[in-house]
Design a protein around this motif. Sequence first.
Motif, mmCIF file in Angstrom:
data_model
loop_
_atom_site.group_PDB
_atom_site.id
_atom_site.type_symbol
_atom_site.label_atom_id
_atom_site.label_comp_id
_atom_site.label_asym_id
_atom_site.label_seq_id
_atom_site.Cartn_x
_atom_site.Cartn_y
_atom_site.Cartn_z
ATOM 1 N N TRP A 79 71.776 30.728 147.732
ATOM 2 C CA TRP A 79 71.662 29.823 149.196
ATOM 3 C C TRP A 79 72.880 30.231 149.922
ATOM 4 O O TRP A 79 72.742 30.620 150.984
ATOM 5 C CB TRP A 79 71.537 28.433 148.951
ATOM 6 N N ASP A 80 74.235 30.249 149.205
ATOM 7 C CA ASP A 80 75.327 30.693 149.903
ATOM 8 C C ASP A 80 75.247 32.278 150.315
ATOM 9 O O ASP A 80 75.860 32.642 151.297
ATOM 10 C CB ASP A 80 76.546 30.573 148.888
ATOM 11 N N ARG A 81 74.627 33.081 149.672
ATOM 12 C CA ARG A 81 74.517 34.406 150.228
ATOM 13 C C ARG A 81 73.451 34.584 151.217
ATOM 14 O O ARG A 81 73.756 35.398 152.061
ATOM 15 C CB ARG A 81 74.050 35.356 148.706
ATOM 16 N N MET A 82 72.379 33.711 151.253
ATOM 17 C CA MET A 82 71.594 33.637 152.123
ATOM 18 C C MET A 82 72.087 33.169 153.546
ATOM 19 O O MET A 82 72.061 33.863 154.689
ATOM 20 C CB MET A 82 70.377 32.977 152.009
ATOM 21 N N THR A 83 73.081 32.386 153.528
ATOM 22 C CA THR A 83 73.638 31.786 154.756
ATOM 23 C C THR A 83 74.926 32.579 155.043
ATOM 24 O O THR A 83 75.764 31.877 156.086
ATOM 25 C CB THR A 83 73.883 30.183 154.562
ATOM 26 N N ALA A 84 75.559 33.424 154.158
ATOM 27 C CA ALA A 84 77.080 34.023 154.480
ATOM 28 C C ALA A 84 77.143 34.336 155.844
ATOM 29 O O ALA A 84 78.417 34.503 156.370
ATOM 30 C CB ALA A 84 77.274 34.934 153.365
ATOM 31 N N ALA A 85 76.223 35.124 156.524
ATOM 32 C CA ALA A 85 76.305 35.604 157.843
ATOM 33 C C ALA A 85 75.809 34.630 159.008
ATOM 34 O O ALA A 85 75.760 35.202 160.116
ATOM 35 C CB ALA A 85 75.479 36.964 157.760
ATOM 36 N N LEU A 86 75.537 33.747 158.450
ATOM 37 C CA LEU A 86 75.117 32.600 159.842
ATOM 38 C C LEU A 86 76.230 31.648 160.141
ATOM 39 O O LEU A 86 75.988 30.648 160.577
ATOM 40 C CB LEU A 86 73.895 31.840 159.384
ATOM 41 N N ASP A 87 77.415 32.434 160.361
ATOM 42 C CA ASP A 87 78.303 31.491 161.155
ATOM 43 C C ASP A 87 78.027 30.942 162.161
ATOM 44 O O ASP A 87 77.392 31.790 163.151
ATOM 45 C CB ASP A 87 79.835 32.152 161.004
ATOM 46 N N GLY A 88 78.351 29.647 162.700
ATOM 47 C CA GLY A 88 77.995 29.299 163.805
ATOM 48 C C GLY A 88 76.723 28.419 164.021
ATOM 49 O O GLY A 88 76.536 27.850 165.121
#
Length: 457
Positions: A79-88
Motif C-alpha cells: 500500500w505504501d508503494r501504491m501511494t508513494a507518489a500521491l503527495d497532497g
Amino acid sequence: MPVESDISQVVRVVNVAGGRFAPGHLGELTQIVPFEMVDAVLAKTGTVQQRVRDLPSRVVVYLLLSAVLFAECGYRQVWDRMTAALDGLPVPAPTPAALAAARRRIGAAPLRALFDLLRGPAAGPATKGVWWRGRLVTAIDGTTMCCPDTPANLVVYRKGGGHHGGTGYPMIRLLALVACGTRGLLATTFGTTGRGETGYATDLVPAMRAPMIVLADRNFAAADLLAQIADRGADLLVRVKTGRRLPVCARCADGSWLSRIGPLEVRVIRAEITITTPGGQRTEVYQLVTTVTDPDCPATELVRLYHERWEIETAYCELKQTIGDGRVLRARTPAGLEQEIYALLVAYQALRITIADATLTAPDVDPDRGSFTIALNTARDQLIKAAGVIAETTVDLLGGIGRQVLEHLLPDRRCRTSPRVVKRAISNYAPHTASGRLRGPSHKATISIDVLVHPDP
C-alpha cells in the motif's frame, strides 16, 4: 545583489483516479488492466462495494495485483508503494487488518474474471517466432507451488513427498496452456496434488482449437486425452515412451510411419538426438507422435519444433522465481490462495502483453528476446512513481516499460545446454549431486538428429 540558487525544484503531474479511488492503480500496467475493465468484472461478479469506503473494491483489486510485483513485501508495505507518489492527495492509511478484511470482501471471482479477459497468446498473426506453418505453437505442462502450512490449507492441500521427507509445505498443482513464442497464458487450472496432471489437462482442452499445435511431454500421452485434443481441431506433437509399441500402418519417405493410438491416426517419429558440448557427448532416443501427417513437413523439422516445449518451463520459472523469488504463497486459507493465484496470473499476463506490444513496434525482434526481469523491475518503478496510469489520447504501444525492454534486449537464442541439478535447496547442507552445486553451468552445444526407421512392420 541577487544570488543564484543551486536548488532546483522538479514538479511532476500525476494523473490517477479521484478521491478514495486514487491509490487504485498499477502504474503503467494500469493501461493493460484499466479502471473500466476492473469495474466491469466487479459489476459482473457482484463485488462492487455497497458504500464508498476508504478501500473501494477497485482499489483492493489493484492492491492484490500490486502485491504480485512486490512479493517480498507485506500488504501494508505494498500500500505504501501504491501511494508513494500521491503527495497532497487525502489517501487513507489502512491497518493490516483492514486490508485483510477488504481482500476477503471481494474474494477470488473478480480476479478470475480479469484473467479470462486477459488470457491469450499476446501475439498477432505477423509476430515473429510464434507460428509454425500457420499454426500457433503452444505447450501444456504442470508445476507445483508451496502454500503456508496452516490448518485451513491442510484441509484441502497436502504436503509434497520426496526422498528427503517431503517439502514441509502443502502443495498446489498448476497446469497451463502457454503460447511458446510469447509465453502468454491461454488457459490455466489448479488445485490439489491429489489429482494428476492428465486429469487437470482435460480442463484445458476447451481452449485448444485450430489453427494450433499442442506440444506435450510423455506424461500427457494418454489415448483419451490425445483424442480429445484432436477432436477440438488442434494438432498435437507429443513425446511417448520409447518402449511404447506403435505398429506400422504405412511408411513415410523420411523414415517416420503412420500408426494409431486408439481411434486416432498419428505419425510416429523415432529419432536419435545427440548433443555435443566441450564437456562431452550424450545421445538419447526420442519417440514422438503427431497428427501432422503432411509429407511436406519433414520429420527432422518436427523434432526441432518439439524443443519449443521448453518455453513453458521458462514461463513457470518467471512465475515462480522471477516474480515470487521462490517464496511460499502468502494466503493462509484456500479461498485466499485462489485469489492470490489468479492475481499472480493476471499480473504475469499483463507483463507478457506489455513485452509483446513492445516487440510489435520492432517486427524483426522475436518476443522471447524481451527480458521479463527488465519488464518486471520497470513496472515496479512505474507503480511507485504512479507513472503512466492514465493513457494519453494517442495509443503508445511502447511506454516506459516497452522502451526499457527494447533497450535491453536479450541476445538471439543460442544453442546451449545445462546439466540437471537441484533447483532449490531443502537443507542448509550441501546437496547430494555429482557437482555439489545448486546451479550448473551452461555450455555451447551442437545438436544432430537422425530419424530411425522402424525395423519391422
